[in-house]
Design a protein around this motif. Structure first.
Motif, PDB file in Angstrom:
ATOM      1  N   GLY A   1       0.986  -1.331   0.040  1.00 24.25           N
ATOM      2  CA  GLY A   1      -0.015  -0.093  -0.184  1.00 24.25           C
ATOM      3  C   GLY A   1       0.863   1.196  -0.044  1.00 24.25           C
ATOM      4  N   TYR A   2       2.069   1.413   0.744  1.00 22.63           N
ATOM      5  CA  TYR A   2       2.725   2.434   1.059  1.00 22.63           C
ATOM      6  C   TYR A   2       3.635   2.804  -0.288  1.00 22.63           C
ATOM      7  N   THR A   3       4.163   1.807  -1.001  1.00 23.51           N
ATOM      8  CA  THR A   3       4.808   1.831  -2.021  1.00 23.51           C
ATOM      9  C   THR A   3       4.139   2.038  -3.327  1.00 23.51           C
ATOM     10  N   GLY A   4       2.922   1.505  -3.349  1.00 21.92           N
ATOM     11  CA  GLY A   4       2.011   1.648  -4.631  1.00 21.92           C
ATOM     12  C   GLY A   4       2.269   0.436  -5.640  1.00 21.92           C
ATOM     13  N   LEU A   5       3.182  -0.594  -5.218  1.00 22.06           N
ATOM     14  CA  LEU A   5       3.336  -1.698  -5.880  1.00 22.06           C
ATOM     15  C   LEU A   5       2.360  -2.978  -5.820  1.00 22.06           C
ATOM     16  N   GLY A   6       1.154  -2.468  -5.079  1.00 22.72           N
ATOM     17  CA  GLY A   6       0.124  -3.665  -5.152  1.00 22.72           C
ATOM     18  C   GLY A   6      -0.133  -4.168  -6.673  1.00 22.72           C
TER      19      GLY A   6
ATOM     20  N   LEU B   1      15.393   1.193  -8.776  1.00 20.13           N
ATOM     21  CA  LEU B   1      14.599  -0.174  -9.114  1.00 20.13           C
ATOM     22  C   LEU B   1      13.464   0.212  -9.944  1.00 20.13           C
ATOM     23  N   THR B   2      12.569   1.149  -9.325  1.00 23.77           N
ATOM     24  CA  THR B   2      11.307   1.256 -10.370  1.00 23.77           C
ATOM     25  C   THR B   2      11.632   1.642 -11.689  1.00 23.77           C
ATOM     26  N   GLU B   3      12.827   2.694 -11.684  1.00 25.59           N
ATOM     27  CA  GLU B   3      13.013   3.149 -13.008  1.00 25.59           C
ATOM     28  C   GLU B   3      13.525   2.075 -13.863  1.00 25.59           C
ATOM     29  N   TYR B   4      14.345   1.196 -13.701  1.00 23.35           N
ATOM     30  CA  TYR B   4      14.817   0.006 -14.138  1.00 23.35           C
ATOM     31  C   TYR B   4      13.539  -0.806 -14.811  1.00 23.35           C
ATOM     32  N   PHE B   5      12.894  -1.117 -13.904  1.00 15.77           N
ATOM     33  CA  PHE B   5      11.752  -1.772 -14.528  1.00 15.77           C
ATOM     34  C   PHE B   5      10.567  -1.072 -15.082  1.00 15.77           C
TER      35      PHE B   5
END
Length: 103
Positions: free
Chosen positions: A15-20, A97-101
């Protein structure tokens, strides 16, 4: 997502990271006290994903070992609790990490 954490911290993190939306499934240690490599294989099989399509993100040498034992790529978060000399990918920040993927 394979973790040694319980369900509540995992839900909070997603929830915090928005990765759900990017995590289709997970196994917590309380769900299956098997080694991480076995839990990872279970998740892959359950979701029709090959080990070649998966990336295990972690922060310790044991995470790297378990990822490679399951046949997946290991991405080391360098700001975590440990190091892994044989990591396949390295990230200095969550943002990198999020930029790479492209998340």
């Amino acid at each position: 997502n394979v973790t040694n954490r319980t369900e509540i911290p995992v839900a909070n993190f997603m929830g915090y990271t928005g990765l759900g939306p990017f995590v289709a499934d997970h196994i917590c240690y309380g769900d299956s006290p098997r080694p991480k490599s076995e839990n990872l294989r279970i998740l892959l099989e359950r979701n029709g994903i090959t080990s070649a399509e998966a990336v295990y993100v972690g922060d310790t040498q044991s995470d790297c070992y378990e990822a490679h034992k399951a046949g997946t790529i290991f991405a080391l978060m360098e700001y975590g609790f440990g190091n892994a000399d044989d990591a396949d990918l390295r990230f200095a920040s969550f943002h990198s990490l999020t930029e790479y993927f492209e998340i």
